[in-house]
Write a protein that holds these residues in place. Structure first.
Motif, PDB file in Angstrom:
ATOM      1  N   UNK A 117     -10.386  -2.478  11.960  1.00 34.48           N
ATOM      2  CA  UNK A 117      -9.898  -2.829  12.376  1.00 34.48           C
ATOM      3  C   UNK A 117      -8.268  -3.963  11.779  1.00 34.48           C
ATOM      4  N   UNK A 118      -9.517  -4.418  10.575  1.00 34.88           N
ATOM      5  CA  UNK A 118      -8.888  -5.195   9.232  1.00 34.88           C
ATOM      6  C   UNK A 118      -7.557  -3.936   8.323  1.00 34.88           C
ATOM      7  N   UNK A 119      -8.009  -3.174   8.295  1.00 36.84           N
ATOM      8  CA  UNK A 119      -7.261  -2.253   7.862  1.00 36.84           C
ATOM      9  C   UNK A 119      -5.589  -1.704   8.544  1.00 36.84           C
ATOM     10  N   UNK A 120      -6.312  -1.965   9.780  1.00 34.67           N
ATOM     11  CA  UNK A 120      -4.756  -1.603  10.282  1.00 34.67           C
ATOM     12  C   UNK A 120      -3.955  -2.999  10.701  1.00 34.67           C
ATOM     13  N   UNK A 121      -4.459  -4.543  10.450  1.00 33.50           N
ATOM     14  CA  UNK A 121      -4.010  -5.771  10.274  1.00 33.50           C
ATOM     15  C   UNK A 121      -3.050  -5.270   9.684  1.00 33.50           C
ATOM     16  N   UNK A 122      -3.475  -4.820   8.443  1.00 35.68           N
ATOM     17  CA  UNK A 122      -2.540  -5.272   6.392  1.00 35.68           C
ATOM     18  C   UNK A 122      -1.799  -4.039   6.912  1.00 35.68           C
ATOM     19  N   UNK A 123      -2.207  -2.409   7.552  1.00 35.43           N
ATOM     20  CA  UNK A 123      -0.691  -1.646   7.567  1.00 35.43           C
ATOM     21  C   UNK A 123       0.151  -2.553   8.632  1.00 35.43           C
ATOM     22  N   UNK A 124      -0.118  -3.121   9.675  1.00 36.14           N
ATOM     23  CA  UNK A 124       0.862  -3.629  10.369  1.00 36.14           C
ATOM     24  C   UNK A 124       1.878  -4.750   9.803  1.00 36.14           C
ATOM     25  N   UNK A 125       0.708  -5.066   8.535  1.00 34.36           N
ATOM     26  CA  UNK A 125       1.764  -6.246   7.994  1.00 34.36           C
ATOM     27  C   UNK A 125       2.793  -5.710   6.867  1.00 34.36           C
ATOM     28  N   UNK A 126       2.212  -4.909   6.357  1.00 34.64           N
ATOM     29  CA  UNK A 126       2.701  -4.152   5.551  1.00 34.64           C
ATOM     30  C   UNK A 126       4.317  -3.507   5.842  1.00 34.64           C
ATOM     31  N   UNK A 127       4.124  -3.058   7.246  1.00 39.05           N
ATOM     32  CA  UNK A 127       5.323  -1.801   7.721  1.00 39.05           C
ATOM     33  C   UNK A 127       6.694  -3.223   8.810  1.00 39.05           C
ATOM     34  N   UNK A 128       6.211  -4.045   7.857  1.00 44.17           N
ATOM     35  CA  UNK A 128       7.108  -5.148   8.452  1.00 44.17           C
ATOM     36  C   UNK A 128       8.153  -4.890   6.714  1.00 44.17           C
ATOM     37  N   UNK A 129       7.100  -4.285   6.055  1.00 41.96           N
ATOM     38  CA  UNK A 129       8.725  -4.523   4.521  1.00 41.96           C
ATOM     39  C   UNK A 129       9.848  -2.801   4.655  1.00 41.96           C
ATOM     40  N   UNK A 130      11.146  -2.982   4.922  1.00 40.34           N
ATOM     41  CA  UNK A 130      11.419  -2.402   5.595  1.00 40.34           C
ATOM     42  C   UNK A 130      11.990  -1.202   3.726  1.00 40.34           C
ATOM     43  N   UNK A 131      11.417  -1.024   2.641  1.00 38.93           N
ATOM     44  CA  UNK A 131      11.216  -0.388   1.372  1.00 38.93           C
ATOM     45  C   UNK A 131       9.764   1.042   1.730  1.00 38.93           C
ATOM     46  N   UNK A 132       8.807   0.252   2.844  1.00 38.34           N
ATOM     47  CA  UNK A 132       7.546   1.284   3.057  1.00 38.34           C
ATOM     48  C   UNK A 132       7.621   1.604   4.193  1.00 38.34           C
ATOM     49  N   UNK A 133       8.301   1.416   4.735  1.00 36.41           N
ATOM     50  CA  UNK A 133       8.328   2.396   6.076  1.00 36.41           C
ATOM     51  C   UNK A 133       8.085   3.873   6.213  1.00 36.41           C
ATOM     52  N   UNK A 134       9.330   3.971   5.824  1.00 38.27           N
ATOM     53  CA  UNK A 134       9.353   5.514   5.549  1.00 38.27           C
ATOM     54  C   UNK A 134       8.048   6.844   5.130  1.00 38.27           C
TER      55      UNK A 134
END
Length: 376
Positions: A1-18
């Motif tokens: 669950x914690x990992x998914x929360x981190x991924x969600x936060x990281x996905x806010x960055x346009x440079x990381x989405x792809x």
């Protein structure tokens, strides 16, 4: 669950989405989305509290990714089980009265984003077959259609596009993957969300935005889906119910959708009687009024124009519901680039309204002359 929360936060960055999409989509879909959405089972969602949180974080992550590049949108559309999971979760939630659920909101937002520029980005072969050929071109479409159609089906249905009858093989009752994005059945899903979701404005905004996306443009299929929405799903009343209480952000997608529908409606008179009064109410008539965004004003005037060019009832109702005063006010207000755009739209509409000579007396009674309608 914690990992998914981190991924969600990281996905806010346009440079990381792809990169995140490339590295995570398949595993996320196979391990979380498919089993927790009920896809492939009895279509009943069974989640404990922990699983519900995991699914929520996962759909939030996808929501961010789906707003990335064309490449990422396409990867998400093509990811086996992803779109099916979103649709299944929404449908199952609607069945048990959970339309306000935050994971439903995320899922609808994913579908809206994946519907963005859909006809420009879908596989060319699918688009060509969807567009088909008109019967009066002397060619049959039945053997050409694939994608959201069932090639084994021999039963044909007829839909009307403009004045032509377009025949195509029966739409599959069991669409798969990205086919859901343009299958007529998806309109029913969005329609139910508009009707049943009372509190979560983000969900209804996403549903109307998805509908706007798939009915936009000059493609034949956009016209087909517009007519499915109007004539089979009877979507206009739910949309107008939303217009009455919508904030400015919601009005963008709602008026954009109505604009698309008004272009493709066969019965402009009937549509006019339903929409003119509601839309006139949203237009500003003085400096003290609260002005909606320019694109909302332009959308509303475009709807009225689409109706007026074919319906004297639309022109009559604009007069009756005090639309002339508002349109002339908008036409005269040209103090910046945005108001100039609104002014040009109002000017075009008023010019078209002058074509109805039987209404000239009503115009003069309101204090307006020909020069007001056709002048700059």
């Amino acid at each position: 669950m914690g990992t998914l929360g981190i991924l969600w936060n990281l996905s806010s960055s346009d440079t990381l989405k792809d990169r995140l999409a490339r590295d995570t989509l398949e595993q996320l879909t196979d391990l979380i989305l498919i089993p927790l959405s009920g896809t492939g089972s009895a279509a009943v969602i069974q989640q404990n509290a922990s699983e519900a949180e995991i699914f929520y974080n996962s759909t939030g992550f996808l929501r961010n990714l789906s707003s990335a590049s064309q490449q990422t949108r396409q990867k998400m559309r093509e990811c086996h089980g992803l779109v099916d999971s979103m649709v299944n979760y929404i449908n199952s939630s609607l069945e048990v009265g959970k339309s306000e659920d935050k994971s439903v909101e995320n899922s609808v937002c994913v579908l809206r984003n994946l519907s963005y520029r859909l006809y420009d980005e879908m596989p060319p072969s699918s688009l060509q077959r969807l567009e088909g050929q008109r019967r009066n071109d002397g060619a049959t479409m039945t053997s050409e259609l694939v994608g959201c159609f069932s090639p084994q089906s021999k039963k044909a249905r007829e839909l009307y596009v403009n004045s032509d009858i377009v025949t195509f093989t029966e739409v599959s009752k069991d669409p798969k993957g990205m086919e859901w994005l343009w299958n007529p059945q998806i309109i029913g899903v969005y329609n139910r969300l508009l009707q049943r979701c009372e509190l979560n404005k983000h969900t209804t905004e996403a549903a109307s935005g998805a509908l706007q996306n798939i009915t936009a443009g000059d493609r034949r299929w956009a016209g087909v889906l517009s007519r499915v929405a109007l004539e089979q799903e009877r979507i206009l009343n739910p949309v107008l119910d939303r217009v009455r209480t919508a904030d400015h952000q919601q009005l963008r997608s709602l008026t954009g959708l109505i604009r698309n529908l008004s272009r493709n409606a066969r019965n402009k008179d009937e549509m006019s009687t339903k929409v003119v009064s509601h839309l006139i109410e949203k237009l500003p008539g003085s400096l003290s009024d609260k002005w909606p965004p320019t694109d909302v004003i332009v959308n509303i005037i475009a709807v009225l124009n689409n109706l007026v060019v074919e319906s004297p009832i639309a022109a009559r109702d604009i007069v009756y519901f005090d639309g002339l005063r508002k349109l002339f006010f908008i036409k005269k207000k040209r103090d910046n680039a945005d108001s100039e755009k609104s002014s040009r739209a109002a000017s075009s509409l008023l010019t078209n309204m002058w074509q109805y000579s039987k209404l000239h007396r009503d115009y003069k009674t309101k204090g307006y002359r020909k020069e007001d309608f056709v002048g700059l």
